[in-house]
Design a protein around this motif. Structure first.
Motif, mmCIF file in Angstrom:
data_model
loop_
_atom_site.group_PDB
_atom_site.id
_atom_site.type_symbol
_atom_site.label_atom_id
_atom_site.label_comp_id
_atom_site.label_asym_id
_atom_site.label_seq_id
_atom_site.Cartn_x
_atom_site.Cartn_y
_atom_site.Cartn_z
ATOM 1 N N LEU A 173 0.827 -1.206 0.000
ATOM 2 C CA LEU A 173 0.000 0.000 0.000
ATOM 3 C C LEU A 173 0.863 1.260 0.000
ATOM 4 C CD1 LEU A 173 -2.856 -0.980 2.490
ATOM 5 C CD2 LEU A 173 -2.896 -0.976 -0.008
ATOM 6 N N ASP A 174 2.058 1.157 0.607
ATOM 7 C CA ASP A 174 2.985 2.296 0.576
ATOM 8 C C ASP A 174 3.376 2.637 -0.860
ATOM 9 O OD1 ASP A 174 3.094 3.003 3.189
ATOM 10 O OD2 ASP A 174 4.843 1.795 3.702
ATOM 11 N N ILE A 204 -2.329 8.372 3.087
ATOM 12 C CA ILE A 204 -2.292 7.553 4.305
ATOM 13 C C ILE A 204 -2.851 6.180 4.022
ATOM 14 C CG2 ILE A 204 -2.545 9.536 5.860
ATOM 15 C CD1 ILE A 204 -5.511 8.715 6.155
ATOM 16 N N ILE A 205 -2.525 5.249 4.946
ATOM 17 C CA ILE A 205 -3.115 3.915 4.931
ATOM 18 C C ILE A 205 -4.026 3.837 6.149
ATOM 19 C CG2 ILE A 205 -2.652 1.436 5.078
ATOM 20 C CD1 ILE A 205 0.172 2.060 3.982
ATOM 21 N N THR A 206 -5.256 3.398 5.938
ATOM 22 C CA THR A 206 -6.199 3.322 7.050
ATOM 23 C C THR A 206 -6.879 1.961 7.054
ATOM 24 O OG1 THR A 206 -8.068 4.400 8.107
ATOM 25 C CG2 THR A 206 -8.088 4.326 5.701
ATOM 26 N N ILE A 207 -7.810 1.750 7.993
ATOM 27 C CA ILE A 207 -8.476 0.448 8.150
ATOM 28 C C ILE A 207 -9.980 0.657 8.111
ATOM 29 C CG2 ILE A 207 -8.879 -1.482 9.738
ATOM 30 C CD1 ILE A 207 -6.086 -1.091 10.815
ATOM 31 N N TYR A 223 -7.031 -3.345 5.574
ATOM 32 C CA TYR A 223 -6.232 -2.166 5.226
ATOM 33 C C TYR A 223 -6.705 -1.613 3.876
ATOM 34 C CZ TYR A 223 -3.013 -3.200 9.011
ATOM 35 O OH TYR A 223 -2.464 -3.404 10.244
ATOM 36 N N VAL A 224 -6.928 -0.302 3.824
ATOM 37 C CA VAL A 224 -7.428 0.361 2.596
ATOM 38 C C VAL A 224 -6.706 1.685 2.412
ATOM 39 C CG1 VAL A 224 -9.726 -0.678 2.778
ATOM 40 C CG2 VAL A 224 -9.269 1.503 3.885
ATOM 41 N N ILE A 225 -6.933 2.299 1.207
ATOM 42 C CA ILE A 225 -6.396 3.640 0.939
ATOM 43 C C ILE A 225 -7.559 4.520 0.481
ATOM 44 C CG2 ILE A 225 -4.048 2.904 0.377
ATOM 45 C CD1 ILE A 225 -4.817 2.935 -2.576
#
Length: 785
Positions: free
Chosen positions: A172-173, A189-192, A197-199
């Motif tokens: 995801l990075d 950012i990467i979030t949940i 894990y999603v973007i």
């Protein structure tokens, strides 16, 4: 004991004040349900446990009672096979640790010989359960999180989860850091969302990020997308999370099963910790209100010295002495309203209840209270609106109930007895009620403003008047209880100070009947007598303090005198020793001169005579006493005569009287010396006649049993040299011309020491090592002069 009575006496407020001193909800619950006991043995035990806890607080300042929880619901659940969550298991571990800590704490006091038998018995029943605590601590941290160390399987699962999370974040990075990210993503950012894990992708660029949409923003402009590239990894992570949950559940189930095996010990631990928390809360409360332990009795006797109502602030409360049940069983407190009568009544009742509940009382040391089977009280306005009863009627309902039950084991408290009706009838009724309760043997304290009751105590044996003092100068009550003095209305004095004319006051006095005037005059006389008695008491106390100070000064001066006396004696003893040492030195000098004279002239005293003289001189050194004996002459009304054996007191030496040299002076043979001694310094000795001493010159070797050889092999260096020195003297007395000292060869240290000693000796003429037939270098041959 009646709940209504306890509330009337405000015992519930005492418990509310004590509750914050508990360390846990268990102790607080015990305080809330506290009730006074009517068993003398139980009250004694309750006071004893409070006393022991107070002793611990006094010695250590605290008691370690943190970590106490109410785990009883947890124990019930595991008993039926339930599974405890991690937080509940942590509470159980905390309880085990708390029990172990307080057990060790009490045991440390016992090692120092502190007498706390009740606390000792309680902690002796605590089972430490260290293995169970260790199992819980190894699996769960203090915050309730299950640790990786709980099991190998859990550790492996979490390691895999961390690897998966790392891979997901790395992928995801790459999206977040891509060249188009700033344009296509709402935020880098990467979030949940939904545990995946999603973007955050802008709506218009949805097609650029194939994957699963899990959520969108409230505006709809942002979609939270799980890119297809991480879907499999997220699926794996989710599966691992499910496996983690199952493993944690298995761990908690296993520990819960172990807890159930210790359910009985844990239940006992809860009971003990609840009791200890409650006991120490009582002790902390006692310290807060500056309370002391009262003595208790079964005789209905109350002696409360400097008693204070515990709910009145310390800077406002007035201490009072309250006595009942010995010389008199009924106290009638008279006087105007707002004078403090009711507070005195409530103080006596409340402190009695507190003592029977095992609480210390805000009183002086030596106070005493009785254990009553019942305490009855009619205090305050108990009017019942529902029953439409008047104040008088509501009071009478209570009094009727009291008269049905009161007996010799009861304490009865009446506030404003007979109030609320016609004064003449009310006072008559009050007297009749008091008489009835008195005949039942109950202990009674009653307050009233009826003047007729002032004379009641004077006509009844076992009844005493009392009042609460009123200061006419300040027009304020002092709240000081006066036993034996009835209260005055003070209406005329107060009116006069407020400015009412003497004419009106005098006319008012004339309207009062002669009997009332006599009572008031009698009360005034009593008050005057009391003030005079108090003044004389204060004077007596001042004289007592002065006498005590004088006694203390005299004791101190006597102690200093004794100390000084001993010091002077020690100085005298030291001086005497110096004189004796000087005399010895002079005697040695004389012997030395005699020896030199003999050597010079070949005549005079022989060497063995000189040695014997020196030995006798050494034994002539006086032994000092212990400072408690006084030197005194002991003529014993008899005359001295030549040949008498006497003791020379100043030298502590025996001697023989030779001849009289003056009116009160004799020449005395003391050892080899002849000295002049005054009769006052001599004591006659009652002893058998001494045999004539053998002339020194006639003493031979057989008399001394000394051989011509001395073997000092194996001796310590210093001991060996001492033996050699003594042996030389004995050999000289035996007139040996030559002797042998066997010291062995060894390291040569002993031979060298012996040789040095012989070279310095005054009587040794020549020394040499032994010949081949005499022992060689292991023997030294000594020849005398």
């Amino acid at each position: 004991m009646n709940e209504k009575i306890l509330k009337t006496l405000e015992f519930d407020k005492i418990l509310s004040r004590m509750e914050p001193f508990a360390s846990s909800t268990l102790g607080a619950e015990q305080i809330r349900t506290l009730k006074p006991s009517t068993s003398f043995e139980e009250v004694s035990m309750l006071l004893q446990e409070t006393d022991e806890a107070s002793t611990v607080l006094r010695l250590r300042g605290h008691a370690p009672l943190s970590g106490i929880h109410d785990i009883r619901p947890h124990l019930k659940r595991v008993a039926i096979g339930g599974v405890l969550n991690s937080a509940e298991l942590v509470q159980i571990a905390d309880m085990i640790r708390a029990g172990r800590t307080i057990k060790r704490f009490i045991e440390s006091l016992l090692e120092n010989e502190v007498e706390i038998p009740i606390l000792e018995e309680k902690v002796n029943d605590i089972v430490t359960m260290s293995e169970l605590e260790k199992e819980i601590r190894n699996a769960i941290d203090d915050g309730g999180a299950v640790l990786d160390s709980a099991s190998d399987a859990l550790r492996n699962i979490r390691q895999q989860m961390r690897r998966n999370e790392r891979k997901i974040k790395e992928k995801l990075d790459s999206f977040v850091r891509s060249r188009n990210a700033q344009k296509m993503l709402s935020d880098a950012i990467i979030t949940i969302r939904n545990e995946r894990y999603v973007i955050p992708v802008k709506q218009e660029y949805r097609a650029n990020y194939p994957g699963i949409v899990h959520d969108q923003s409230s505006s709809g402009q942002t979609l939270f997308i799980e890119p297809q590239a991480v879907v499999d990894l997220n699926n794996e992570l989710r599966e691992l999370a499910l496996r983690e949950d199952r493993e944690i559940e298995r761990i908690l189930m296993e520990i819960s099963a172990n807890v159930s095996e210790f359910a009985d010990d844990l239940q006992l631990l809860v009971d003990i910790m609840e009791s200890l928390d409650f006991i120490f809360a009582k002790a902390r409360f006692a310290k807060d209100i500056q309370a002391t332990r009262p003595n208790i009795n079964k005789k209905g006797v109350i002696h409360l010295y400097r008693a204070r109502h515990p709910l009145i602030p310390a800077d406002e409360v007035v201490p009072n002495d309250i006595s009942l049940g010995q010389e008199y069983s009924t106290i009638v407190i008279t006087g105007p309203n707002t004078g403090g009568k009711t507070i005195t009544l409530k103080t006596a009742g409340l402190l009695t209840v507190m003592a029977q509940a095992g609480l210390f009382l805000p009183v002086s040391e030596g106070s005493e209270t009785a254990v009553f089977q019942q305490i009855y009280a009619d205090i305050g306005d108990e009017q019942s609106i529902e029953q439409s009863l008047s104040t008088f009627s509501s009071h009478m309902v209570n009094i009727v109930d009291i008269l049905k039950k009161a007996d010799e084991e009861s304490l009865v408290l009446f506030d404003e007895l007979g109030a609320g009706t016609d004064p003449q009838e009310g006072s008559a009724l009050a007297i009749s009620i008091l008489d009835d309760v008195y005949k039942r043997g109950a202990r009674v304290i009653a307050t009233t403003h009826y003047p007729e009751l002032k004379a009641y105590a004077y006509n009844r044996e076992g009844v005493v008047n009392a009042s609460v003092e009123f200061d006419v100068e300040t027009l304020r009550p002092t709240y000081k209880l006066l036993i034996g003095v009835p209260g005055r209305s003070n209406a005329f004095e107060i009116s006069k100070r407020l400015g009412l004319s003497d004419r009106i006051i005098d006319y008012a006095k004339s309207l009062i009947n002669a009997e009332s005037n006599e009572v008031e005059n009698m009360i005034a006389s009593l008050e005057k007598s009391r003030h005079e008695a108090e003044r004389k008491y204060e004077e007596a106390m001042a004289h007592l303090k002065q006498a005590e100070k004088l006694h203390k000064d005299l004791v101190q001066q006597m102690s200093e005198f004794q100390s000084r006396k001993q010091e002077l004696y020690e100085k005298a003893e030291q001086k005497a020793s110096e004189v004796i040492e000087k005399a010895k030195a002079e005697a040695e000098e004389i012997i030395k001169e005699l020896r030199q004279m003999r050597l010079a002239s070949g005549a005079g005293a022989k060497e063995h005579e000189l040695i014997e003289a020196r030995r006798r001189l050494e034994t002539a050194v006086p032994q000092m006493g212990d400072g408690q004996e006084t030197v005194k002459s002991n003529l014993k009304a008899r005359s001295f005569k030549p040949g008498d054996e006497v003791k020379i007191a100043t030298l502590n030496q025996k001697g023989i009287l030779l001849e009289k040299t003056g009116q009160h002076e004799w020449q005395v043979q003391a050892g080899i010396m002849k000295i002049k001694v005054a009769e006052k310094d001599m004591e006659f000795i009652q002893s058998e006649p001494k045999k004539e001493p053998k002339p020194l010159a006639s003493i031979k070797g057989k008399d001394y049993h000394v051989g011509v050889e001395l073997d000092i092999r194996g001796e310590r260096y210093e001991d060996a040299l001492r033996k050699v020195e003594k042996y030389l003297d004995d050999a000289l007395l035996a007139n040996y011309p030559r002797v042998s000292i066997i010291h062995g060869k060894g390291t040569g240290a002993l031979r060298t020491g012996v040789s040095e000693l012989l070279k310095r000796h005054r009587a040794v003429k020549r020394i040499r090592l032994g010949e081949a037939g005499e022992g060689g270098s292991g023997v030294t041959i000594v020849e005398f002069r």
